[in-house]
Design a protein around this motif. Structure first.
Motif, PDB file in Angstrom:
ATOM      1  N   LEU A   1     -12.400   9.669   8.541  1.00 48.10           N
ATOM      2  CA  LEU A   1     -12.994  10.999   8.638  1.00 48.10           C
ATOM      3  C   LEU A   1     -13.556  11.176  10.049  1.00 48.10           C
ATOM      4  O   LEU A   1     -14.300  10.314  10.531  1.00 48.10           O
ATOM      5  CB  LEU A   1     -14.115  11.181   7.615  1.00 48.10           C
TER       6      LEU A   1
ATOM      7  N   SER B   1      -2.461   5.167   7.892  1.00 45.25           N
ATOM      8  CA  SER B   1      -3.773   5.722   7.555  1.00 45.25           C
ATOM      9  C   SER B   1      -3.681   7.231   7.366  1.00 45.25           C
ATOM     10  O   SER B   1      -2.722   7.876   7.806  1.00 45.25           O
ATOM     11  CB  SER B   1      -4.788   5.423   8.653  1.00 45.25           C
TER      12      SER B   1
ATOM     13  N   LYS C   1      -7.872   2.892   5.100  1.00 47.18           N
ATOM     14  CA  LYS C   1      -6.976   3.830   4.425  1.00 47.18           C
ATOM     15  C   LYS C   1      -7.236   5.266   4.868  1.00 47.18           C
ATOM     16  O   LYS C   1      -6.304   6.057   5.021  1.00 47.18           O
ATOM     17  CB  LYS C   1      -7.140   3.711   2.909  1.00 47.18           C
ATOM     18  N   ILE C   2      -8.516   5.607   5.061  1.00 39.98           N
ATOM     19  CA  ILE C   2      -8.904   6.976   5.401  1.00 39.98           C
ATOM     20  C   ILE C   2      -9.886   6.942   6.569  1.00 39.98           C
ATOM     21  O   ILE C   2     -10.804   6.115   6.594  1.00 39.98           O
ATOM     22  CB  ILE C   2      -9.561   7.690   4.203  1.00 39.98           C
TER      23      ILE C   2
ATOM     24  N   LEU D   1     -12.812  14.545  -1.183  1.00 37.26           N
ATOM     25  CA  LEU D   1     -11.838  13.453  -1.154  1.00 37.26           C
ATOM     26  C   LEU D   1     -11.202  13.253  -2.525  1.00 37.26           C
ATOM     27  O   LEU D   1      -9.989  12.984  -2.625  1.00 37.26           O
ATOM     28  CB  LEU D   1     -12.528  12.161  -0.706  1.00 37.26           C
TER      29      LEU D   1
ATOM     30  N   VAL E   1     -17.182   1.540   2.452  1.00 40.75           N
ATOM     31  CA  VAL E   1     -17.332   2.643   3.403  1.00 40.75           C
ATOM     32  C   VAL E   1     -18.067   2.121   4.631  1.00 40.75           C
ATOM     33  O   VAL E   1     -19.051   1.398   4.511  1.00 40.75           O
ATOM     34  CB  VAL E   1     -18.116   3.817   2.782  1.00 40.75           C
TER      35      VAL E   1
ATOM     36  N   GLU F   1     -17.425  13.340  -0.922  1.00 40.14           N
ATOM     37  CA  GLU F   1     -16.750  12.563  -1.963  1.00 40.14           C
ATOM     38  C   GLU F   1     -16.016  13.473  -2.946  1.00 40.14           C
ATOM     39  O   GLU F   1     -14.919  13.136  -3.417  1.00 40.14           O
ATOM     40  CB  GLU F   1     -17.751  11.677  -2.686  1.00 40.14           C
TER      41      GLU F   1
ATOM     42  N   ASP G   1      -7.180  13.377  -3.571  1.00 34.02           N
ATOM     43  CA  ASP G   1      -6.524  12.247  -4.215  1.00 34.02           C
ATOM     44  C   ASP G   1      -5.774  12.645  -5.487  1.00 34.02           C
ATOM     45  O   ASP G   1      -5.007  11.844  -6.024  1.00 34.02           O
ATOM     46  CB  ASP G   1      -7.540  11.161  -4.552  1.00 34.02           C
TER      47      ASP G   1
ATOM     48  N   ASP H   1     -12.178   0.656   3.308  1.00 30.08           N
ATOM     49  CA  ASP H   1     -11.223   1.667   2.856  1.00 30.08           C
ATOM     50  C   ASP H   1     -11.429   2.997   3.570  1.00 30.08           C
ATOM     51  O   ASP H   1     -10.471   3.721   3.847  1.00 30.08           O
ATOM     52  CB  ASP H   1     -11.357   1.891   1.345  1.00 30.08           C
ATOM     53  N   LEU H   2     -12.683   3.330   3.859  1.00 27.44           N
ATOM     54  CA  LEU H   2     -13.039   4.621   4.452  1.00 27.44           C
ATOM     55  C   LEU H   2     -13.924   4.398   5.661  1.00 27.44           C
ATOM     56  O   LEU H   2     -14.918   3.666   5.575  1.00 27.44           O
ATOM     57  CB  LEU H   2     -13.764   5.499   3.429  1.00 27.44           C
TER      58      LEU H   2
END
Length: 276
Positions: A93, A201, A90-91, A271, A65, A268, A275, A43-44
């Protein structure tokens, strides 16, 4: 510990973190990318240099992650590989602290396809070494990871005297001119962000704190000016606010373990705010 630290720093410049995999930096990179292309899409994903390499996956409380930061490398290398894969996280960084290295075109070519490519890329001896390292660095289970996070948070900040290494890093970073490499990396990052966001993304730029003396160095100030001029939109950045008084660095550049955990918690938190 101090002797090991000195030996590590004596053979490395910026982008090469401390406590890297014991085979070679290249083998550690192969393990990281090999794992990414061979497992389900997370996801990350975090891409960057050894500055972000310190942010261990087990420090994150959220699942799925992957840290693709590469010791001695450019964030563009992993970002390009991620962008060229069929499925995206999805994300993403993107650590922007170190923009003085150009992407590794060989790695991008080898890991950008749809199938695993390590058997084509690794020599037999490196294959065996990398397989051992993968086995020897199996991620901890959730309970063990949580216990390790709790242990680190209960510890006081380190009292290690890093002055000799800090002074050396400041001198080197004042000598370096990042202009050409930073402009090239920023231009490529912009293209790759446009690409992955068109495909669904979300991408955020991230600055990991350095020691104050490093933040004031010529290389850091010039790099920041270049990347912020290219990305002036504040929504593009993920602002983090770890407790600065508790952060410690082995050399002013690379966070120690407790500090890396504090930065992950700040990431976190940031993020979670995005969200909402």
């Amino acid at each position: 510990m101090a002797l090991l630290l000195a030996c590590s720093l004596a053979t490395a410049r910026f982008g090469f973190g401390l406590q890297q995999p014991t085979v070679t930096t290249r083998d550690g990179t192969i393990i990281t990318l090999n794992r990414y292309v061979g497992e389900p899409v997370p996801d990350l994903v975090l891409v960057g240099s050894s500055v972000a390499w310190r942010l261990k996956e087990e420090y994150f409380t959220r699942p799925r992650v992957r840290n693709l930061a590469l010791a001695g490398g450019s964030p563009v290398t992993s970002l390009d590989i991620v962008a060229k894969r069929k499925s995206l996280p999805k994300i993403v960084l993107i650590e922007t602290n170190v923009l003085t290295r150009l992407p590794d075109d060989a790695l991008i070519a080898k890991f950008s396809g749809g199938a695993r490519t390590e058997t084509l890329f690794l020599r037999p001896v490196r294959t065996a070494a990398a397989a051992y390292e993968t086995w020897n660095h199996t991620p901890p289970n959730p309970a063990d990871a949580r216990a390790e996070r709790d242990r680190l948070l209960k510890e006081p900040p380190s009292t290690f005297d890093n002055r000799v290494y800090l002074d050396r890093a400041v001198q080197q970073m004042n000598d370096d001119d990042p202009t050409a490499q930073a402009h090239a990396n920023v231009a490529r990052i912009r293209q790759l962000i446009d690409d992955i966001e068109r495909r669904g993304s979300r991408a955020f730029l991230l600055e990991i704190p350095f020691a104050a003396e490093i933040e004031d160095s010529r290389m850091v100030r010039m790099s920041k000016a270049i990347v912020h001029a290219a990305f002036p939109d504040r929504e593009r950045w993920l602002p983090i606010d770890p407790p600065s008084g508790e952060l410690r660095w082995a050399d002013g550049v690379h966070l120690d373990e407790r500090s890396a955990l504090l930065v992950v918690r700040a990431i976190e938190g940031a993020l979670a705010e995005r969200d909402r």
